[in-house]
Design a protein around this motif. Structure first.
Motif, PDB file in Angstrom:
ATOM      1  N   SER A 145       3.917   0.017  -1.669  1.00  0.00           N
ATOM      2  CA  SER A 145       3.665  -1.321  -1.475  1.00  0.00           C
ATOM      3  C   SER A 145       4.141  -2.295  -2.693  1.00  0.00           C
ATOM      4  O   SER A 145       4.077  -1.621  -3.768  1.00  0.00           O
ATOM      5  CB  SER A 145       2.051  -1.496  -1.323  1.00  0.00           C
ATOM      6  OG  SER A 145       1.706  -2.895  -1.607  1.00  0.00           O
ATOM      7  N   GLU A 175       2.989  -5.329  -2.969  1.00  0.00           N
ATOM      8  CA  GLU A 175       2.214  -6.276  -3.166  1.00  0.00           C
ATOM      9  C   GLU A 175       1.703  -6.024  -4.636  1.00  0.00           C
ATOM     10  O   GLU A 175       1.178  -5.026  -5.001  1.00  0.00           O
ATOM     11  CB  GLU A 175       1.047  -6.286  -2.149  1.00  0.00           C
ATOM     12  CG  GLU A 175       1.739  -6.493  -0.759  1.00  0.00           C
ATOM     13  CD  GLU A 175       2.222  -7.780  -0.331  1.00  0.00           C
ATOM     14  OE1 GLU A 175       1.510  -8.814  -0.864  1.00  0.00           O
ATOM     15  OE2 GLU A 175       3.274  -8.119  -0.086  1.00  0.00           O
ATOM     16  N   PRO A 176       1.151  -7.400  -5.233  1.00  0.00           N
ATOM     17  CA  PRO A 176       0.460  -7.285  -6.481  1.00  0.00           C
ATOM     18  C   PRO A 176      -0.895  -6.458  -6.386  1.00  0.00           C
ATOM     19  O   PRO A 176      -1.748  -6.636  -5.364  1.00  0.00           O
ATOM     20  CB  PRO A 176       0.169  -8.762  -6.892  1.00  0.00           C
ATOM     21  CG  PRO A 176       0.927  -9.516  -6.034  1.00  0.00           C
ATOM     22  CD  PRO A 176       1.389  -8.669  -4.782  1.00  0.00           C
ATOM     23  N   GLY A 177      -1.168  -5.692  -7.612  1.00  0.00           N
ATOM     24  CA  GLY A 177      -2.312  -4.700  -7.479  1.00  0.00           C
ATOM     25  C   GLY A 177      -2.311  -3.677  -6.640  1.00  0.00           C
ATOM     26  O   GLY A 177      -3.370  -3.008  -6.451  1.00  0.00           O
ATOM     27  N   GLU A 178      -1.344  -3.301  -5.568  1.00  0.00           N
ATOM     28  CA  GLU A 178      -1.342  -2.092  -4.820  1.00  0.00           C
ATOM     29  C   GLU A 178      -0.594  -1.062  -5.463  1.00  0.00           C
ATOM     30  O   GLU A 178       0.773  -1.562  -5.782  1.00  0.00           O
ATOM     31  CB  GLU A 178      -1.125  -2.580  -3.434  1.00  0.00           C
ATOM     32  CG  GLU A 178      -2.065  -3.620  -2.599  1.00  0.00           C
ATOM     33  CD  GLU A 178      -1.737  -3.818  -1.251  1.00  0.00           C
ATOM     34  OE1 GLU A 178      -2.445  -4.746  -0.642  1.00  0.00           O
ATOM     35  OE2 GLU A 178      -0.469  -3.487  -0.787  1.00  0.00           O
ATOM     36  N   ASP A 179      -0.985   0.358  -5.450  1.00  0.00           N
ATOM     37  CA  ASP A 179      -0.127   1.345  -5.753  1.00  0.00           C
ATOM     38  C   ASP A 179       0.137   2.212  -4.682  1.00  0.00           C
ATOM     39  O   ASP A 179       0.353   3.372  -5.349  1.00  0.00           O
ATOM     40  CB  ASP A 179      -0.696   1.749  -7.285  1.00  0.00           C
ATOM     41  CG  ASP A 179      -2.078   2.426  -6.948  1.00  0.00           C
ATOM     42  OD1 ASP A 179      -2.805   2.268  -5.756  1.00  0.00           O
ATOM     43  OD2 ASP A 179      -2.614   3.012  -7.827  1.00  0.00           O
TER      44      ASP A 179
END
Length: 92
Positions: free
Chosen positions: A70, A72-76
């Motif tokens: 991902s 997307e910000p904050g997703e790992d």
């Protein structure tokens, strides 16, 4: 569906770039995206399968790069398109 990813040896890129402008293919054609994914073999940014053009999975199939994470910000989390499984890469 597998419960583990068997393609971890293909991971070359783990860190997102400092700035992500958007899906590389959508930016070229004027398309739109919902969420972004980064190929972990080459770093290409593509749009998710909820997006109209599904560029990330198309890239995975075309280039035989099975894993994307991902962007997307904050997703790992990462996704293996071949094994159909999500997972979080941990540093060893």
């Amino acid at each position: 569906m597998s419960t583990t990813c068997t393609h971890l040896d293909t991971v070359e890129v783990t860190q997102l770039p400092a700035a992500v402008a958007g899906c590389a293919d959508c930016l070229e054609i004027g398309g739109r995206w919902v969420h972004l994914r980064m190929c972990q073999a080459c770093g290409r940014i593509g749009c998710c399968d909820s997006s109209p053009n599904r560029h990330a999975s198309a890239h995975a199939r075309r280039e035989q790069h099975p894993i994307a994470r991902s962007a997307e910000p904050g997703e790992d989390w990462s996704w293996c398109y071949v094994d159909d499984v999500a997972f979080v890469l941990t540093e060893s």
